[in-house]
Design a protein around this motif. Structure first.
Motif, PDB file in Angstrom:
ATOM      1  N   HIS A 101       0.839  -1.383   0.113  1.00 33.57           N
ATOM      2  CA  HIS A 101       0.045   0.011   0.007  1.00 33.57           C
ATOM      3  C   HIS A 101       0.871   1.302  -0.015  1.00 33.57           C
ATOM      4  O   HIS A 101       0.703   2.321  -0.732  1.00 33.57           O
ATOM      5  CB  HIS A 101      -0.802  -0.003   1.222  1.00 33.57           C
ATOM      6  N   ASN A 102       1.813   1.366   0.937  1.00 31.91           N
ATOM      7  CA  ASN A 102       2.880   2.491   0.837  1.00 31.91           C
ATOM      8  C   ASN A 102       3.534   2.800  -0.354  1.00 31.91           C
ATOM      9  O   ASN A 102       3.859   3.842  -0.890  1.00 31.91           O
ATOM     10  CB  ASN A 102       3.647   2.463   2.294  1.00 31.91           C
ATOM     11  N   HIS A 103       4.230   1.571  -0.801  1.00 29.56           N
ATOM     12  CA  HIS A 103       5.221   1.763  -1.794  1.00 29.56           C
ATOM     13  C   HIS A 103       4.589   1.987  -3.117  1.00 29.56           C
ATOM     14  O   HIS A 103       5.371   2.133  -4.129  1.00 29.56           O
ATOM     15  CB  HIS A 103       6.065   0.763  -1.787  1.00 29.56           C
ATOM     16  N   VAL A 104       3.321   1.513  -3.482  1.00 27.61           N
ATOM     17  CA  VAL A 104       2.706   1.904  -4.742  1.00 27.61           C
ATOM     18  C   VAL A 104       2.922   3.327  -4.993  1.00 27.61           C
ATOM     19  O   VAL A 104       3.198   3.908  -5.998  1.00 27.61           O
ATOM     20  CB  VAL A 104       1.334   1.506  -4.998  1.00 27.61           C
ATOM     21  N   GLY A 105       2.360   4.323  -3.949  1.00 26.70           N
ATOM     22  CA  GLY A 105       2.358   5.665  -4.021  1.00 26.70           C
ATOM     23  C   GLY A 105       3.930   5.987  -4.234  1.00 26.70           C
ATOM     24  O   GLY A 105       4.290   6.988  -5.212  1.00 26.70           O
ATOM     25  N   TYR A 106       4.881   5.522  -3.347  1.00 25.40           N
ATOM     26  CA  TYR A 106       6.161   5.782  -3.618  1.00 25.40           C
ATOM     27  C   TYR A 106       6.850   5.670  -5.010  1.00 25.40           C
ATOM     28  O   TYR A 106       7.508   6.277  -5.547  1.00 25.40           O
ATOM     29  CB  TYR A 106       7.079   5.206  -2.563  1.00 25.40           C
ATOM     30  N   GLY A 107       6.403   4.540  -5.323  1.00 26.35           N
ATOM     31  CA  GLY A 107       6.920   3.895  -6.815  1.00 26.35           C
ATOM     32  C   GLY A 107       6.238   4.903  -8.082  1.00 26.35           C
ATOM     33  O   GLY A 107       7.159   5.136  -8.751  1.00 26.35           O
ATOM     34  N   MET A 108       5.086   5.138  -7.748  1.00 23.09           N
ATOM     35  CA  MET A 108       4.601   6.195  -8.793  1.00 23.09           C
ATOM     36  C   MET A 108       5.310   7.419  -8.748  1.00 23.09           C
ATOM     37  O   MET A 108       5.544   8.074  -9.664  1.00 23.09           O
ATOM     38  CB  MET A 108       3.094   6.290  -8.546  1.00 23.09           C
ATOM     39  N   ASN A 109       5.762   7.999  -7.394  1.00 20.68           N
ATOM     40  CA  ASN A 109       6.415   9.230  -7.406  1.00 20.68           C
ATOM     41  C   ASN A 109       7.785   9.148  -7.837  1.00 20.68           C
ATOM     42  O   ASN A 109       8.438   9.904  -8.261  1.00 20.68           O
ATOM     43  CB  ASN A 109       6.536   9.405  -5.720  1.00 20.68           C
ATOM     44  N   ALA A 110       8.444   7.402  -8.110  1.00 21.19           N
ATOM     45  CA  ALA A 110       9.571   7.428  -8.576  1.00 21.19           C
ATOM     46  C   ALA A 110       9.604   7.250 -10.052  1.00 21.19           C
ATOM     47  O   ALA A 110      10.724   6.828 -10.838  1.00 21.19           O
ATOM     48  CB  ALA A 110      10.270   6.145  -7.865  1.00 21.19           C
ATOM     49  N   GLY A 111       8.361   7.340 -10.608  1.00 19.10           N
ATOM     50  CA  GLY A 111       8.313   7.308 -12.282  1.00 19.10           C
ATOM     51  C   GLY A 111       7.710   6.160 -12.647  1.00 19.10           C
ATOM     52  O   GLY A 111       7.588   5.798 -13.799  1.00 19.10           O
ATOM     53  N   LEU A 112       7.339   5.136 -11.698  1.00 16.32           N
ATOM     54  CA  LEU A 112       6.891   3.798 -12.376  1.00 16.32           C
ATOM     55  C   LEU A 112       5.284   4.224 -12.431  1.00 16.32           C
ATOM     56  O   LEU A 112       4.786   4.763 -11.566  1.00 16.32           O
ATOM     57  CB  LEU A 112       6.862   2.794 -11.329  1.00 16.32           C
ATOM     58  N   SER A 113       4.803   3.469 -13.498  1.00 17.84           N
ATOM     59  CA  SER A 113       3.190   3.642 -13.829  1.00 17.84           C
ATOM     60  C   SER A 113       2.626   2.585 -13.132  1.00 17.84           C
ATOM     61  O   SER A 113       3.336   1.746 -12.686  1.00 17.84           O
ATOM     62  CB  SER A 113       3.119   3.671 -15.312  1.00 17.84           C
ATOM     63  N   LEU A 114       1.424   2.785 -12.886  1.00 17.41           N
ATOM     64  CA  LEU A 114       0.607   1.597 -12.590  1.00 17.41           C
ATOM     65  C   LEU A 114       0.686   0.269 -13.177  1.00 17.41           C
ATOM     66  O   LEU A 114       0.795  -1.106 -12.795  1.00 17.41           O
ATOM     67  CB  LEU A 114      -1.001   1.680 -12.407  1.00 17.41           C
ATOM     68  N   GLU A 115       0.927   0.285 -14.579  1.00 18.49           N
ATOM     69  CA  GLU A 115       1.189  -0.793 -15.433  1.00 18.49           C
ATOM     70  C   GLU A 115       2.543  -1.322 -14.997  1.00 18.49           C
ATOM     71  O   GLU A 115       2.561  -2.827 -14.990  1.00 18.49           O
ATOM     72  CB  GLU A 115       1.243  -0.381 -16.861  1.00 18.49           C
ATOM     73  N   ASP A 116       3.671  -0.662 -14.833  1.00 21.45           N
ATOM     74  CA  ASP A 116       4.885  -1.223 -14.498  1.00 21.45           C
ATOM     75  C   ASP A 116       4.751  -1.850 -13.180  1.00 21.45           C
ATOM     76  O   ASP A 116       5.598  -2.845 -12.848  1.00 21.45           O
ATOM     77  CB  ASP A 116       5.885   0.248 -14.140  1.00 21.45           C
ATOM     78  N   ILE A 117       4.133  -1.260 -12.187  1.00 26.85           N
ATOM     79  CA  ILE A 117       3.780  -2.019 -10.597  1.00 26.85           C
ATOM     80  C   ILE A 117       3.018  -3.256 -10.878  1.00 26.85           C
ATOM     81  O   ILE A 117       3.503  -4.046 -10.413  1.00 26.85           O
ATOM     82  CB  ILE A 117       3.090  -0.726  -9.696  1.00 26.85           C
ATOM     83  N   GLY A 118       2.243  -3.298 -11.851  1.00 25.11           N
ATOM     84  CA  GLY A 118       1.522  -4.612 -12.137  1.00 25.11           C
ATOM     85  C   GLY A 118       2.391  -5.663 -12.666  1.00 25.11           C
ATOM     86  O   GLY A 118       2.528  -6.654 -12.376  1.00 25.11           O
ATOM     87  N   ALA A 119       3.493  -5.135 -13.330  1.00 25.70           N
ATOM     88  CA  ALA A 119       4.390  -6.049 -13.934  1.00 25.70           C
ATOM     89  C   ALA A 119       5.566  -6.574 -12.838  1.00 25.70           C
ATOM     90  O   ALA A 119       6.063  -7.439 -13.063  1.00 25.70           O
ATOM     91  CB  ALA A 119       5.257  -5.328 -15.060  1.00 25.70           C
TER      92      ALA A 119
END
Length: 217
Positions: free
Chosen positions: A91-109
């Protein structure tokens, strides 16, 4: 995560020593020393201030002073979160990851690795390093050889310890029964929030002036 029953509750008010308050306030959250932290893990760690203080110092290195860049770091943490099924860290690092330039598609991958994802050779090796350590307790020779093409000694050391730190933290969160904070719009492993909104960026402590407001609690 709402069905998780806490095994270790928040530090009770009558046990708020100065040392416990130092744990609550470590990350610079406004009024945490006086009123307690809004972050559940800090309120749990306040039960054991000696451990809480060293845990915070240790964890701050990996989150805030890591020799790897933020994108590399979030690839590792999100993969760990999925592999050990830590809903709190995910939960916490999805938002951090998006702030680092990862898209939701990247996070799903990252979750679905090795399927999908437009990853560089280095990024494949970062994700594989998580799997190697969790599955076999050592980063494999082929994975290590790829990582050494682009990472220096400090980065290789940080990478290995980062994976271990977040596995350890996830074990503690799950075993203590630490819930996602009340009021937070929890992001599930399916990348859907409880409210149905699309997840957005969140910020680490001190990263922006009102970083705590992005948490939603």
């Amino acid at each position: 995560m709402t069905d998780i029953v806490p095994r270790i509750s928040h530090c009770p008010r009558e046990e708020w020593t100065d040392e416990a308050r130092d744990v609550f306030a470590f990350w610079g959250e406004p009024n945490a020393w006086e009123k307690g932290s809004k972050t559940n893990i800090m309120m749990v760690m306040g039960n054991h201030p000696t451990l809480g203080k060293v845990y915070n110092d240790w964890g701050k290195h990996f989150l805030m002073a890591n020799s790897m860049n933020t994108r590399q770091l979030e690839l590792l943490i999100l993969r760990v979160s999925w592999r050990v099924k830590s809903a709190y860290e995910w939960h916490n690092h999805v938002g951090y990851g998006m702030n680092a330039g990862l898209s939701l598609e990247d996070i799903g991958a990252i979750r679905d690795f090795p399927e999908g994802g437009n990853w560089s050779e280095e990024e494949v090796a970062l994700l594989q390093a998580v799997d190697d350590l969790i599955d076999r307790n050592v980063i494999g020779d082929a994975t290590w050889a790829t990582l050494t093409k682009t990472l220096n000694k400090k980065q290789l050391m940080d990478l290995t310890f980062t994976i271990g730190h977040y596995v350890m933290t996830s074990w503690a969160l799950s075993s203590f029964g630490v819930q996602i904070e009340g009021g937070a719009d929890a992001v599930g492993f399916d990348l859907r929030t409880q409210s149905g909104k699309i997840p957005g960026k969140t910020y680490k402590p001190g990263e922006v002036e009102n970083w705590e407001d992005t948490r939603g609690y």
